[in-house]
Design a protein around this motif. Structure first.
Motif, PDB file in Angstrom:
ATOM      1  N   ARG A 130       0.837  -1.210   0.000  1.00 16.39           N
ATOM      2  CA  ARG A 130       0.000   0.000   0.000  1.00 16.39           C
ATOM      3  C   ARG A 130       0.867   1.254   0.000  1.00 16.39           C
ATOM      4  O   ARG A 130       0.550   2.236  -0.687  1.00 16.39           O
ATOM      5  CB  ARG A 130      -0.951   0.011   1.193  1.00 16.39           C
ATOM      6  N   ALA A 131       1.974   1.254   0.741  1.00 18.67           N
ATOM      7  CA  ALA A 131       2.877   2.410   0.739  1.00 18.67           C
ATOM      8  C   ALA A 131       3.444   2.635  -0.664  1.00 18.67           C
ATOM      9  O   ALA A 131       3.556   3.781  -1.122  1.00 18.67           O
ATOM     10  CB  ALA A 131       3.999   2.206   1.750  1.00 18.67           C
ATOM     11  N   ALA A 132       3.777   1.571  -1.381  1.00 17.40           N
ATOM     12  CA  ALA A 132       4.301   1.685  -2.746  1.00 17.40           C
ATOM     13  C   ALA A 132       3.246   2.234  -3.700  1.00 17.40           C
ATOM     14  O   ALA A 132       3.531   3.113  -4.525  1.00 17.40           O
ATOM     15  CB  ALA A 132       4.802   0.330  -3.223  1.00 17.40           C
ATOM     16  N   GLU A 133       2.018   1.729  -3.590  1.00 17.24           N
ATOM     17  CA  GLU A 133       0.925   2.232  -4.444  1.00 17.24           C
ATOM     18  C   GLU A 133       0.663   3.709  -4.186  1.00 17.24           C
ATOM     19  O   GLU A 133       0.492   4.492  -5.124  1.00 17.24           O
ATOM     20  CB  GLU A 133      -0.360   1.447  -4.176  1.00 17.24           C
ATOM     21  N   LEU A 134       0.630   4.082  -2.931  1.00 19.47           N
ATOM     22  CA  LEU A 134       0.376   5.468  -2.547  1.00 19.47           C
ATOM     23  C   LEU A 134       1.493   6.382  -3.045  1.00 19.47           C
ATOM     24  O   LEU A 134       1.232   7.478  -3.534  1.00 19.47           O
ATOM     25  CB  LEU A 134       0.240   5.539  -1.026  1.00 19.47           C
ATOM     26  N   TYR A 157       5.509  10.131  -6.836  1.00 17.96           N
ATOM     27  CA  TYR A 157       6.875   9.962  -6.342  1.00 17.96           C
ATOM     28  C   TYR A 157       7.462   8.641  -6.841  1.00 17.96           C
ATOM     29  O   TYR A 157       6.729   7.727  -7.240  1.00 17.96           O
ATOM     30  CB  TYR A 157       6.903  10.002  -4.810  1.00 17.96           C
ATOM     31  N   ASP A 158       8.797   8.547  -6.779  1.00 19.33           N
ATOM     32  CA  ASP A 158       9.510   7.360  -7.252  1.00 19.33           C
ATOM     33  C   ASP A 158       9.825   6.356  -6.149  1.00 19.33           C
ATOM     34  O   ASP A 158       9.855   5.156  -6.389  1.00 19.33           O
ATOM     35  CB  ASP A 158      10.847   7.765  -7.907  1.00 19.33           C
ATOM     36  N   TRP A 159      10.118   6.820  -4.964  1.00 21.50           N
ATOM     37  CA  TRP A 159      10.554   5.958  -3.874  1.00 21.50           C
ATOM     38  C   TRP A 159       9.937   6.417  -2.561  1.00 21.50           C
ATOM     39  O   TRP A 159       9.409   7.526  -2.462  1.00 21.50           O
ATOM     40  CB  TRP A 159      12.088   5.924  -3.764  1.00 21.50           C
ATOM     41  N   VAL A 198       8.102   8.522   4.164  1.00 25.96           N
ATOM     42  CA  VAL A 198       8.358   9.785   3.493  1.00 25.96           C
ATOM     43  C   VAL A 198       8.685   9.432   2.046  1.00 25.96           C
ATOM     44  O   VAL A 198       9.364   8.441   1.776  1.00 25.96           O
ATOM     45  CB  VAL A 198       9.486  10.598   4.177  1.00 25.96           C
ATOM     46  N   MET A 199       8.165  10.223   1.107  1.00 27.48           N
ATOM     47  CA  MET A 199       8.282   9.921  -0.319  1.00 27.48           C
ATOM     48  C   MET A 199       9.204  10.915  -1.002  1.00 27.48           C
ATOM     49  O   MET A 199       9.316  12.060  -0.580  1.00 27.48           O
ATOM     50  CB  MET A 199       6.894   9.979  -0.959  1.00 27.48           C
ATOM     51  N   GLY A 200       9.841  10.456  -2.086  1.00 31.54           N
ATOM     52  CA  GLY A 200      10.736  11.345  -2.818  1.00 31.54           C
ATOM     53  C   GLY A 200      10.857  10.949  -4.283  1.00 31.54           C
ATOM     54  O   GLY A 200      10.410   9.885  -4.699  1.00 31.54           O
ATOM     55  N   ASN A 201      11.486  11.831  -5.072  1.00 33.31           N
ATOM     56  CA  ASN A 201      11.726  11.602  -6.495  1.00 33.31           C
ATOM     57  C   ASN A 201      13.214  11.484  -6.758  1.00 33.31           C
ATOM     58  O   ASN A 201      14.036  11.918  -5.962  1.00 33.31           O
ATOM     59  CB  ASN A 201      11.141  12.743  -7.334  1.00 33.31           C
ATOM     60  N   GLY A 202      13.532  10.914  -7.922  1.00 28.92           N
ATOM     61  CA  GLY A 202      14.925  10.756  -8.308  1.00 28.92           C
ATOM     62  C   GLY A 202      15.458   9.419  -7.856  1.00 28.92           C
ATOM     63  O   GLY A 202      14.695   8.498  -7.553  1.00 28.92           O
ATOM     64  N   PRO A 203      16.777   9.308  -7.799  1.00 34.89           N
ATOM     65  CA  PRO A 203      17.373   8.035  -7.369  1.00 34.89           C
ATOM     66  C   PRO A 203      16.992   7.701  -5.928  1.00 34.89           C
ATOM     67  O   PRO A 203      16.933   8.581  -5.067  1.00 34.89           O
ATOM     68  CB  PRO A 203      18.879   8.277  -7.477  1.00 34.89           C
ATOM     69  N   ARG A 204      16.737   6.432  -5.697  1.00 32.08           N
ATOM     70  CA  ARG A 204      16.393   5.967  -4.343  1.00 32.08           C
ATOM     71  C   ARG A 204      17.609   6.116  -3.446  1.00 32.08           C
ATOM     72  O   ARG A 204      18.717   5.741  -3.820  1.00 32.08           O
ATOM     73  CB  ARG A 204      15.961   4.496  -4.412  1.00 32.08           C
ATOM     74  N   PRO A 205      17.445   6.641  -2.235  1.00 27.17           N
ATOM     75  CA  PRO A 205      18.570   6.742  -1.298  1.00 27.17           C
ATOM     76  C   PRO A 205      19.133   5.359  -0.975  1.00 27.17           C
ATOM     77  O   PRO A 205      18.399   4.370  -0.936  1.00 27.17           O
ATOM     78  CB  PRO A 205      17.946   7.371  -0.047  1.00 27.17           C
ATOM     79  N   ASP A 206      20.404   5.299  -0.742  1.00 33.88           N
ATOM     80  CA  ASP A 206      21.072   4.036  -0.430  1.00 33.88           C
ATOM     81  C   ASP A 206      20.998   3.783   1.079  1.00 33.88           C
ATOM     82  O   ASP A 206      21.995   3.848   1.793  1.00 33.88           O
ATOM     83  CB  ASP A 206      22.528   4.071  -0.917  1.00 33.88           C
ATOM     84  N   ARG A 207      19.782   3.512   1.554  1.00 30.93           N
ATOM     85  CA  ARG A 207      19.539   3.217   2.960  1.00 30.93           C
ATOM     86  C   ARG A 207      18.652   1.980   3.030  1.00 30.93           C
ATOM     87  O   ARG A 207      17.826   1.748   2.144  1.00 30.93           O
ATOM     88  CB  ARG A 207      18.884   4.413   3.646  1.00 30.93           C
ATOM     89  N   ALA A 241      14.738   2.327   2.521  1.00 29.46           N
ATOM     90  CA  ALA A 241      14.252   3.054   1.350  1.00 29.46           C
ATOM     91  C   ALA A 241      13.913   2.044   0.260  1.00 29.46           C
ATOM     92  O   ALA A 241      14.673   1.106   0.004  1.00 29.46           O
ATOM     93  CB  ALA A 241      15.302   4.043   0.867  1.00 29.46           C
ATOM     94  N   TYR A 242      12.755   2.218  -0.372  1.00 27.48           N
ATOM     95  CA  TYR A 242      12.244   1.262  -1.344  1.00 27.48           C
ATOM     96  C   TYR A 242      11.868   1.964  -2.647  1.00 27.48           C
ATOM     97  O   TYR A 242      11.327   3.072  -2.622  1.00 27.48           O
ATOM     98  CB  TYR A 242      10.986   0.567  -0.803  1.00 27.48           C
ATOM     99  N   ASP A 243      12.087   1.287  -3.757  1.00 27.91           N
ATOM    100  CA  ASP A 243      11.618   1.743  -5.052  1.00 27.91           C
ATOM    101  C   ASP A 243      10.140   1.360  -5.164  1.00 27.91           C
ATOM    102  O   ASP A 243       9.786   0.183  -5.047  1.00 27.91           O
ATOM    103  CB  ASP A 243      12.424   1.068  -6.170  1.00 27.91           C
ATOM    104  N   ALA A 244       9.270   2.340  -5.375  1.00 26.98           N
ATOM    105  CA  ALA A 244       7.823   2.097  -5.344  1.00 26.98           C
ATOM    106  C   ALA A 244       7.386   1.077  -6.395  1.00 26.98           C
ATOM    107  O   ALA A 244       6.631   0.150  -6.095  1.00 26.98           O
ATOM    108  CB  ALA A 244       7.066   3.401  -5.522  1.00 26.98           C
ATOM    109  N   ARG A 245       7.856   1.222  -7.609  1.00 29.76           N
ATOM    110  CA  ARG A 245       7.441   0.293  -8.660  1.00 29.76           C
ATOM    111  C   ARG A 245       8.031  -1.107  -8.446  1.00 29.76           C
ATOM    112  O   ARG A 245       7.374  -2.112  -8.719  1.00 29.76           O
ATOM    113  CB  ARG A 245       7.808   0.836 -10.025  1.00 29.76           C
ATOM    114  N   GLY A 246       9.245  -1.173  -7.927  1.00 37.11           N
ATOM    115  CA  GLY A 246       9.861  -2.469  -7.637  1.00 37.11           C
ATOM    116  C   GLY A 246       9.098  -3.238  -6.569  1.00 37.11           C
ATOM    117  O   GLY A 246       8.919  -4.451  -6.681  1.00 37.11           O
TER     118      GLY A 246
END
Length: 166
Positions: free
Chosen positions: A66-70, A76-78, A142-151, A154-159
């Motif tokens: 659900r977090a990824a869909e939202l 947002y990307d991630w 928390v959501m963001g755009n661009g490259p996914r942070p290396d933490r 942190a998750y890629d929404a589409r992945g």
């Protein structure tokens, strides 16, 4: 107890525990129901909750889905999980769990015809037919755009959507 009693009790317990299972993925349809709910905290921050029954792993997966869909729906990307809460018993999957108890006792008694002592050992076997119990997971993301942070959180929404919708 006749020969059929124990198998009938076991079958009834298994059928009863099968009645309470994780509902199909979807929005929560009322107070105390299974499904997801979300609350906007800031423009790019949400609290996502998934209420289900059974083991915490599948319920956590539904909250992440659900977090990824939202995240994708908000453009947002991630997303990054900043806080996580899981409620439920460690054995929340339920099922039939046998238990065995052993006891020992001794005593001394005297009566009209003299005194005597006795001792004994007892063994008991019990079955617990508990069904799955309620489990919930809440994620603050928390959501963001661009490259996914290396933490690690942190998750890629589409992945996530591709992995968990299978």
């Amino acid at each position: 107890m006749n020969r059929l009693t124990l198998p009938l009790i076991a079958a009834a317990g298994l059928m009863l525990s099968a009645c309470a299972s994780l509902a199909p993925y979807g929005p929560q349809m009322g107070p105390g129901g299974q499904g997801y709910a979300e609350q906007r905290i800031e423009s790019n921050r949400f609290r996502v909750t998934y209420n289900g029954v059974g083991a915490s792993g599948p319920v956590m997966d539904m909250a992440l889905l659900r977090a990824a869909e939202l995240t994708a729906a908000q453009g947002y990307d991630w997303f990054e999980v900043t806080q996580r809460w899981t409620d439920g018993r460690p054995d929340s999957a339920g099922g039939m769990r046998p238990s065995i108890g052993v006891g020992y006792g001794s005593g001394r008694s005297s009566g009209r015809y003299g005194s005597y002592s006795s001792s004994g050992v007892g063994v008991g076997v019990g079955l617990n037919f508990s069904g799955p119990s309620p489990t919930s997971t809440t994620l603050e993301v928390v959501m963001g755009n661009g490259p996914r942070p290396d933490r690690p959180n942190a998750y890629d929404a589409r992945g996530v959507q591709d992995s968990l919708r299978r």
